[in-house]
Scaffold this active site. Structure first.
Site, PDB file in Angstrom:
ATOM      1  CE  LYS A  70     -43.296 -27.924 -16.098  1.00 19.11           C
ATOM      2  NZ  LYS A  70     -41.950 -27.305 -16.261  1.00 19.11           N
ATOM      3  CB  THR A  71     -47.572 -23.048 -19.501  1.00 27.84           C
ATOM      4  OG1 THR A  71     -47.367 -23.267 -18.107  1.00 27.84           O
ATOM      5  CG2 THR A  71     -48.862 -22.255 -19.699  1.00 27.84           C
ATOM      6  CG  ASP A 115     -48.088 -24.756 -13.783  1.00 26.41           C
ATOM      7  OD1 ASP A 115     -47.346 -25.746 -13.962  1.00 26.41           O
ATOM      8  OD2 ASP A 115     -47.651 -23.581 -13.780  1.00 26.41           O
ATOM      9  CB  THR A 164     -41.065 -28.267 -11.203  1.00 27.59           C
ATOM     10  OG1 THR A 164     -41.694 -28.048  -9.922  1.00 27.59           O
ATOM     11  CG2 THR A 164     -41.512 -27.172 -12.167  1.00 27.59           C
ATOM     12  NE  ARG A 223     -41.164 -18.928 -17.703  1.00 29.04           N
ATOM     13  CZ  ARG A 223     -41.749 -19.858 -16.964  1.00 29.04           C
ATOM     14  NH1 ARG A 223     -41.189 -20.249 -15.830  1.00 29.04           N
ATOM     15  NH2 ARG A 223     -42.878 -20.416 -17.356  1.00 29.04           N
TER      16      ARG A 223
END
Length: 343
Positions: A70-71, A115, A164, A223
């Site tokens: 997302k980032t 975020d 999230t 990640r």
């Protein structure tokens, strides 16, 4: 053997020392972003349309589990629009004044990334409604009967929100996003592509079978895949292994207590407690947490979601129960129904 907490290897949240490395491995363009084919295609249309119109893009909401990009997509949106990027987070915006300070300093076309946007305070959320829709905010000066409202015009900007837990966003806020994209977990094949790109940047030689082994233990999350790749690189360097194959990758990840299904020490401890101490459950969450020596929140947010998704654990009104797959994964005989707790 490394003293690194194995939970950090398969946890979806970034640890402090890896943020710089993450930034280096992030793709800079939408075409380089691996996976999320549907979201990429839709987002490409949104951005291309805004470029053709010569206007700021619609506001974008990205939802999905942590660690899926997302980032990275927020940074790509700013890059594709040739616009500056401002980064903040929901927990950091606890007062309307905090948000007003950020919004009043934006330049035309700038991308504001928030975020964990669902964790903003309610007063800040309500200010954001007007900012997103009308590009203005009302600043309250003074207190009580003497307070006055001063309208502040804002330049057109694009808000990119990431969450999230999309269900926690109030309806009025969700409705103000012109595009909503939900990111899904990655397939093993997609993670292999992520790993190949990262391995080239890290200058580590890994075979096709080695990539497959790392990807299969990465919980469907880029990640985590990149984090495991760096640990495999460290193991290979110390053991003088120049080309990492399946057996080397497997041995390296076994060293860090990440098994073939991506389960770590905490995951296995939860399943072992259920199966060996309670014959499979049901067991309350707080009892499980005490048995494995962790906080209740850690078990609920770190271990449980993956165990449920992989079919090792099930939630019931009476508590958590281990499935047949959990017994099999631990190498234990699956009990017949009457042998289970409460049977």
């Amino acid at each position: 053997m490394s003293t690194e907490d194995p939970r950090e290897l398969v946890g979806s949240s970034p640890v402090a020392e890896e943020k710089a490395m993450e930034a280096a491995l992030r793709p800079k363009a939408l075409d380089d972003f691996v996976g999320q084919k549907t979201v990429r295609g839709q987002l490409s249309l949104v951005l291309e349309s805004s470029r053709l119109r010569g206007a700021a893009s619609d506001h974008v909401l990205l939802s999905g589990p942590p660690g899926l990009g997302k980032t990275t997509l927020a940074m790509i949106i700013a890059g594709e629009m040739n616009a500056p990027l401002r980064i903040s987070s929901g927990p950091a915006i606890q007062h309307a004044g905090d948000l007003a300070a950020i919004l009043s300093s934006l330049t035309e076309g700038e991308v504001l990334f928030i975020d964990e946007i669902h964790r903003m305070s309610r007063p800040a959320e309500e200010m954001l409604y007007m900012a997103m829709e009308d590009f203005r905010v009302d600043i309250i000066v003074g207190k009580g009967a003497g307070a006055t409202s001063i309208p502040l015009e804002l330049p057109p900007f694009t808000l990119v929100g990431a969450t999230t837990r999309a269900g926690l966003l109030p309806g009025p806020l969700r409705d103000r996003f012109g595009f909503t994209g939900h990111l899904e977990y990655y397939s093993t094949e997609e993670l292999e592509l992520v790993l190949r790109r990262s391995a080239a940047m890290l200058d580590v030689s890994v075979s096709t079978e080695g990539f497959a082994e790392i990807a299969s233990r990465s919980r469907g999350t880029p990640r985590i895949a990149n984090r495991l790749l760096r640990r495999v690189r460290d193991w290979a360097l110390v053991h003088s292994v120049e080309d990492v194959g399946r057996s080397a990758a497997s041995e390296a990840l076994d060293t860090y207590e990440v098994d073939r299904r991506g389960l770590d020490r905490l995951d296995r401890a939860v399943l072992e407690a259920l199966c060996t101490k309670f014959r499979g459950g049901p067991v309350g969450l707080s009892t499980l947490a005490i048995l494995v020596g962790e906080e209740t929140e850690t078990v609920e947010t770190v271990a449980e979601p993956y165990l449920v998704r992989e079919g090792f654990l099930a939630r019931t009104p009476r508590g958590r129960i281990a499935t047949d797959a959990a017994w099999e994964h631990l190498g234990l005989p699956v009990p017949v129904p009457e042998e289970r707790s409460g049977g």
